[in-house]
Design an enzyme around this catalytic site. Sequence first.
Site, PDB file in Angstrom:
ATOM      1  N   PHE A  91     109.638  31.208  83.341  1.00 41.55           N
ATOM      2  CA  PHE A  91     109.317  29.785  83.432  1.00 41.55           C
ATOM      3  C   PHE A  91     108.098  29.526  82.554  1.00 41.55           C
ATOM      4  CE2 PHE A  91     106.735  26.424  85.437  1.00 41.55           C
ATOM      5  CZ  PHE A  91     107.625  25.367  85.368  1.00 41.55           C
ATOM      6  N   ALA A  99     103.156  24.218  79.700  1.00 41.22           N
ATOM      7  CA  ALA A  99     101.810  24.113  79.125  1.00 41.22           C
ATOM      8  C   ALA A  99     100.832  23.881  80.264  1.00 41.22           C
ATOM      9  CB  ALA A  99     101.753  22.978  78.105  1.00 41.22           C
ATOM     10  N   VAL A 100     100.263  24.971  80.768  1.00 38.24           N
ATOM     11  CA  VAL A 100      99.456  24.930  81.985  1.00 38.24           C
ATOM     12  C   VAL A 100      98.285  23.967  81.857  1.00 38.24           C
ATOM     13  CG1 VAL A 100      97.986  26.321  83.489  1.00 38.24           C
ATOM     14  CG2 VAL A 100     100.142  27.255  82.633  1.00 38.24           C
ATOM     15  N   SER A 153      96.462  33.421  77.224  1.00 41.26           N
ATOM     16  CA  SER A 153      97.198  33.228  78.467  1.00 41.26           C
ATOM     17  C   SER A 153      96.280  33.314  79.676  1.00 41.26           C
ATOM     18  CB  SER A 153      98.327  34.263  78.577  1.00 41.26           C
ATOM     19  OG  SER A 153      99.350  34.003  77.646  1.00 41.26           O
ATOM     20  N   HIS A 174     106.645  35.521  76.769  1.00 41.87           N
ATOM     21  CA  HIS A 174     105.666  34.848  77.626  1.00 41.87           C
ATOM     22  C   HIS A 174     105.597  35.534  78.990  1.00 41.87           C
ATOM     23  CE1 HIS A 174     104.257  31.097  75.606  1.00 41.87           C
ATOM     24  NE2 HIS A 174     105.231  31.449  74.778  1.00 41.87           N
ATOM     25  N   PRO A 175     104.431  35.602  79.584  1.00 45.10           N
ATOM     26  CA  PRO A 175     104.295  36.233  80.900  1.00 45.10           C
ATOM     27  C   PRO A 175     104.712  35.281  82.016  1.00 45.10           C
ATOM     28  CG  PRO A 175     102.172  35.397  80.189  1.00 45.10           C
ATOM     29  CD  PRO A 175     103.139  35.144  79.051  1.00 45.10           C
ATOM     30  N   ALA A 218      93.085  32.478  79.801  1.00 43.49           N
ATOM     31  CA  ALA A 218      92.314  31.234  79.891  1.00 43.49           C
ATOM     32  C   ALA A 218      93.196  30.078  80.349  1.00 43.49           C
ATOM     33  CB  ALA A 218      91.690  30.916  78.540  1.00 43.49           C
ATOM     34  N   GLU A 219      94.428  30.047  79.873  1.00 46.50           N
ATOM     35  CA  GLU A 219      95.325  28.953  80.242  1.00 46.50           C
ATOM     36  C   GLU A 219      95.648  28.984  81.728  1.00 46.50           C
ATOM     37  OE1 GLU A 219      97.281  28.926  75.776  1.00 46.50           O
ATOM     38  OE2 GLU A 219      98.327  29.930  77.421  1.00 46.50           O
ATOM     39  N   GLN A 220      95.981  30.163  82.250  1.00 43.32           N
ATOM     40  CA  GLN A 220      96.316  30.247  83.677  1.00 43.32           C
ATOM     41  C   GLN A 220      95.091  29.968  84.540  1.00 43.32           C
ATOM     42  OE1 GLN A 220      99.020  33.114  85.175  1.00 43.32           O
ATOM     43  NE2 GLN A 220     100.138  33.356  83.238  1.00 43.32           N
TER      44      GLN A 220
END
Length: 470
Positions: free
Chosen positions: A422, A425-426, A387, A370-371, A389-391
């Site tokens: 860290f 689930a954004v 990732s 995971h980034p 889109a989530e961030q």
Amino acid sequence: MRYPRDFRGHGPNAPDAAWPGGAKIAISIVLNYEEGGENNILHGDAASEAFLSDIAGAAPWPGQRHWNMESIYDYGARAGFWRLHRLFTGMEIPVTIYGVSTALARNPEQVAAMKAAGWEIASHGLKWVDHRDMDPAEEARQIAESIRLHTEVVGEAPRGWYTGRCSMQTVDLTAATGQFDWISDTYDDDLPYWREVGARDQLVIPYTLEANDMRFATAPGYTEGEQFYTYLRDSFDTLYAEGMDGRAKMFSIGLHCRLIGRPGKIAGLKRFLDYAKSHNGVWFPRRIEIAQHWAKTHPHKRLRRPTQMGREEFVATWGGIFEHSPWIADRAFDLELGPAHDSATGLLNALCRMFRSSSAAERLGVLQAHPDLAGKLAAARRLTADSTAEQASAALDALTDAERDGFQTLNTAYVAKHGFPFIIAVRDHTKATILAAFETRLLNDTETEFRTACTQVERIAELRLKGLLP
């Protein structure tokens, strides 16, 4: 390995049937017409009939006619049918006939009365016999012959089908004909649904063996009309209440001329019909009208289902659900997957099983894949599409320089302490709640954080799947 049984159906959020006129319930009355189509050496069978009569403990008589059994079936044609005909036409309630083709051919006056009343005459197979051990080729032949004979006797081809004593292949064989707007050889739902059989999208309208007068002839069952009325009334009340809550359903009631056509039994049925008609929003359709409504209101939409995919496509499609860890999808492919896994919840369960059963080192690898949040990969636009889109959903792609520096400091401290980024689930959070969780979790021990991060990885996978599957 693929498991064929479908335990999911419409799922937890079944559609509102949206019956015409805002009806709260659709009551489908089915009258099975089998008299003259049952097992009998006169019909070329090896023994007499032994199913669904008032003869307690009936058994086949090999090579012989059974006078008492024949008389009971004859009653259904001679008296029971006409009593029911008067009841339904007098109350203006349309009926769907499940007509055994050979029985229809032997009962022309009853067929004429069905047609004059505007009843739907569906096919109930060529003969009222058990298909359990029938060779598929022979069953297909009999299905074709039933359609031919039905068309010849009735004047038009059947548009619905119910075998009853069916085989494992009956539903697929009848669907494969392309003949039927609906088939009913299932008992698995309160609503119609679509079944994909090859290129055919077949509508299934489930039937019933419990709201059915056959229980006058089976144990446990009904011994008087009042019991039948009570069961029908209670079923109606439950389904009607669901319809009032915007979850309208269908209520099938199965009848037989030789059973419910008896005076003491039909009284319970009439009492129920009077009760149902005393309510507003009650629709009495023939099954063909249910089929037409469902096809128009809830047309089938095919999607590429996980359990229809080969391994390569499966891994390519679902391998990124767990970040940069296609091995999870590859292992999940070998599970006993079935229709229940063609939903987001179902496929998530399969993927999570492989994640949970993997070694600690493998799970650590997933975490490390995971980034960082708002880290260097994000700044360099090197995140996966998911990732990214989530961030962005928490505006982590639009930070001030000070905010970005704050995240970098937290990322560095977290990885130094725990050995993995860290993970949160954004999509469940805002920028402020993410920062608060970051600062709190930084204080946890690594064992606690490992468990927490794994839980968050599964939540991220869930949210990703829900964007792709029902």
